[in-house]
Design a protein around this motif. Sequence first.
Motif, PDB file in Angstrom:
ATOM      1  N   THR A 157     -14.450  -2.928 -15.741  1.00 56.06           N
ATOM      2  CA  THR A 157     -14.583  -1.403 -14.492  1.00 56.06           C
ATOM      3  C   THR A 157     -13.412  -1.142 -14.446  1.00 56.06           C
ATOM      4  O   THR A 157     -12.491   0.215 -14.178  1.00 56.06           O
ATOM      5  CB  THR A 157     -15.299  -1.553 -13.252  1.00 56.06           C
ATOM      6  OG1 THR A 157     -15.255  -3.067 -12.400  1.00 56.06           O
ATOM      7  CG2 THR A 157     -16.514  -1.526 -13.813  1.00 56.06           C
ATOM      8  N   THR A 158     -12.276  -2.056 -13.600  1.00 52.95           N
ATOM      9  CA  THR A 158     -11.319  -1.710 -13.266  1.00 52.95           C
ATOM     10  C   THR A 158      -9.871  -1.242 -14.640  1.00 52.95           C
ATOM     11  O   THR A 158      -9.289  -0.606 -13.932  1.00 52.95           O
ATOM     12  CB  THR A 158     -10.236  -3.245 -12.880  1.00 52.95           C
ATOM     13  OG1 THR A 158     -11.105  -4.023 -11.289  1.00 52.95           O
ATOM     14  CG2 THR A 158      -8.662  -2.908 -13.030  1.00 52.95           C
ATOM     15  N   ALA A 159     -10.386  -1.338 -15.408  1.00 55.18           N
ATOM     16  CA  ALA A 159      -9.598  -1.498 -17.466  1.00 55.18           C
ATOM     17  C   ALA A 159      -9.615  -0.436 -17.320  1.00 55.18           C
ATOM     18  O   ALA A 159      -9.107   0.523 -17.318  1.00 55.18           O
ATOM     19  CB  ALA A 159      -9.975  -2.552 -18.143  1.00 55.18           C
ATOM     20  N   SER A 160     -11.064   0.202 -16.973  1.00 59.08           N
ATOM     21  CA  SER A 160     -11.751   1.334 -17.640  1.00 59.08           C
ATOM     22  C   SER A 160     -11.044   2.497 -17.360  1.00 59.08           C
ATOM     23  O   SER A 160     -10.471   3.546 -17.068  1.00 59.08           O
ATOM     24  CB  SER A 160     -13.278   1.706 -17.735  1.00 59.08           C
ATOM     25  OG  SER A 160     -13.775   0.452 -18.510  1.00 59.08           O
ATOM     26  N   GLY A 161     -11.941   2.336 -15.683  1.00 61.44           N
ATOM     27  CA  GLY A 161     -10.559   3.179 -14.612  1.00 61.44           C
ATOM     28  C   GLY A 161      -9.081   3.440 -15.104  1.00 61.44           C
ATOM     29  O   GLY A 161      -8.385   4.717 -14.812  1.00 61.44           O
ATOM     30  N   LEU A 162      -7.565   2.640 -14.848  1.00 62.31           N
ATOM     31  CA  LEU A 162      -6.228   2.913 -15.255  1.00 62.31           C
ATOM     32  C   LEU A 162      -6.792   3.676 -16.773  1.00 62.31           C
ATOM     33  O   LEU A 162      -6.059   4.122 -16.946  1.00 62.31           O
ATOM     34  CB  LEU A 162      -6.288   1.237 -15.305  1.00 62.31           C
ATOM     35  CG  LEU A 162      -6.103   0.320 -13.675  1.00 62.31           C
ATOM     36  CD1 LEU A 162      -5.805  -0.737 -14.354  1.00 62.31           C
ATOM     37  CD2 LEU A 162      -5.352   1.494 -12.844  1.00 62.31           C
ATOM     38  N   SER A 163      -7.131   2.797 -17.354  1.00 64.58           N
ATOM     39  CA  SER A 163      -7.187   3.390 -18.957  1.00 64.58           C
ATOM     40  C   SER A 163      -7.599   4.973 -19.013  1.00 64.58           C
ATOM     41  O   SER A 163      -6.991   5.888 -19.652  1.00 64.58           O
ATOM     42  CB  SER A 163      -8.607   3.256 -20.062  1.00 64.58           C
ATOM     43  OG  SER A 163      -7.809   2.071 -19.707  1.00 64.58           O
ATOM     44  N   VAL A 164      -8.150   5.953 -17.700  1.00 66.40           N
ATOM     45  CA  VAL A 164      -8.691   7.126 -17.552  1.00 66.40           C
ATOM     46  C   VAL A 164      -7.130   7.689 -16.590  1.00 66.40           C
ATOM     47  O   VAL A 164      -6.902   8.457 -17.086  1.00 66.40           O
ATOM     48  CB  VAL A 164      -9.947   7.377 -17.469  1.00 66.40           C
ATOM     49  CG1 VAL A 164     -10.121   8.966 -16.478  1.00 66.40           C
ATOM     50  CG2 VAL A 164     -10.787   6.536 -18.350  1.00 66.40           C
ATOM     51  N   ALA A 165      -7.290   7.010 -16.003  1.00 64.71           N
ATOM     52  CA  ALA A 165      -6.251   8.360 -14.579  1.00 64.71           C
ATOM     53  C   ALA A 165      -4.562   7.572 -15.276  1.00 64.71           C
ATOM     54  O   ALA A 165      -4.291   8.621 -15.080  1.00 64.71           O
ATOM     55  CB  ALA A 165      -6.059   6.573 -13.389  1.00 64.71           C
ATOM     56  N   ILE A 166      -4.624   6.633 -16.163  1.00 67.01           N
ATOM     57  CA  ILE A 166      -2.734   6.747 -16.581  1.00 67.01           C
ATOM     58  C   ILE A 166      -2.457   8.288 -16.995  1.00 67.01           C
ATOM     59  O   ILE A 166      -1.306   8.381 -16.559  1.00 67.01           O
ATOM     60  CB  ILE A 166      -2.585   5.743 -17.238  1.00 67.01           C
ATOM     61  CG1 ILE A 166      -2.848   4.501 -16.125  1.00 67.01           C
ATOM     62  CG2 ILE A 166      -1.341   5.810 -18.348  1.00 67.01           C
ATOM     63  CD1 ILE A 166      -2.528   3.063 -16.620  1.00 67.01           C
ATOM     64  N   PRO A 167      -3.877   7.985 -18.263  1.00 67.96           N
ATOM     65  CA  PRO A 167      -3.300   9.621 -19.185  1.00 67.96           C
ATOM     66  C   PRO A 167      -3.455  10.868 -18.525  1.00 67.96           C
ATOM     67  O   PRO A 167      -2.732  11.688 -18.332  1.00 67.96           O
ATOM     68  CB  PRO A 167      -4.396   9.472 -20.558  1.00 67.96           C
ATOM     69  CG  PRO A 167      -4.586   8.157 -20.145  1.00 67.96           C
ATOM     70  CD  PRO A 167      -4.493   7.229 -19.108  1.00 67.96           C
ATOM     71  N   ALA A 168      -4.559  11.401 -17.187  1.00 70.40           N
ATOM     72  CA  ALA A 168      -4.264  11.967 -16.398  1.00 70.40           C
ATOM     73  C   ALA A 168      -3.296  12.082 -15.987  1.00 70.40           C
ATOM     74  O   ALA A 168      -3.076  13.309 -15.583  1.00 70.40           O
ATOM     75  CB  ALA A 168      -6.036  11.742 -16.146  1.00 70.40           C
ATOM     76  N   LEU A 169      -2.562  11.277 -15.500  1.00 70.18           N
ATOM     77  CA  LEU A 169      -1.923  11.106 -14.262  1.00 70.18           C
ATOM     78  C   LEU A 169      -0.513  12.604 -14.818  1.00 70.18           C
ATOM     79  O   LEU A 169       0.112  13.085 -14.679  1.00 70.18           O
ATOM     80  CB  LEU A 169      -1.239   9.668 -13.612  1.00 70.18           C
ATOM     81  CG  LEU A 169      -0.029   9.967 -12.504  1.00 70.18           C
ATOM     82  CD1 LEU A 169      -0.583  11.264 -11.309  1.00 70.18           C
ATOM     83  CD2 LEU A 169       0.077   8.834 -12.399  1.00 70.18           C
TER      84      LEU A 169
END
Length: 208
Positions: A157-169
Amino acid sequence: MFELLKAGGILMVPILFCSVLALAIILERFWSLRDSRIAPPEVLNELWRWIKKKELNGKRLKTLQASSPMGRVLASGLLNAKHGREVMKESIEHEASQVVHQLERFLNPLGTVATITPLLGLLGTVIGMIKVFAEIQLAGVGNAGNLAGGISEALITTASGLSVAIPALIAHRYFIRRVDALVVNMEQEAIKLVEVVHGDREIHVKGA
């Protein structure tokens, strides 16, 4: 993919939803914020040619208004040019505020996705670690399989959340800068139009 979602637990569902939403917004904004759609150079060049040759009329103003967001802003000013410089500026500013609002469409949801997905991942980490400690409390450290499941859920869940957040940011910051650049360009063209209409500036038409 399904096994990964299953291993990540229930919080993978909102993270997956956020990823789909972010991708849709990014693709839509890349398409909508193109120069050729917002401020086509050929439309501006044609406008200056019409003004220079005194060929501007109601029909061509409607064509300009329908051509692009930039055309809407400039047409609004031209429709009120006879009322004086200040009224012309106010009409341009009013129309520009609506255009900018449209340019910024969906950027707030994209920023929200970039903000909440790491938090969802962190929440998944906390839940996973709670399961690990609960398993330790009940069965000790001997049941390695159950312990590994909780740790795996936390990490996924941590890796998935960061994988979505970084490109979105990154996309959110890029589109904010893109909108700022388009607004500056519109302001420059609007100022130029006011000065040309009121005789403070000469027209230079490309290719003329």
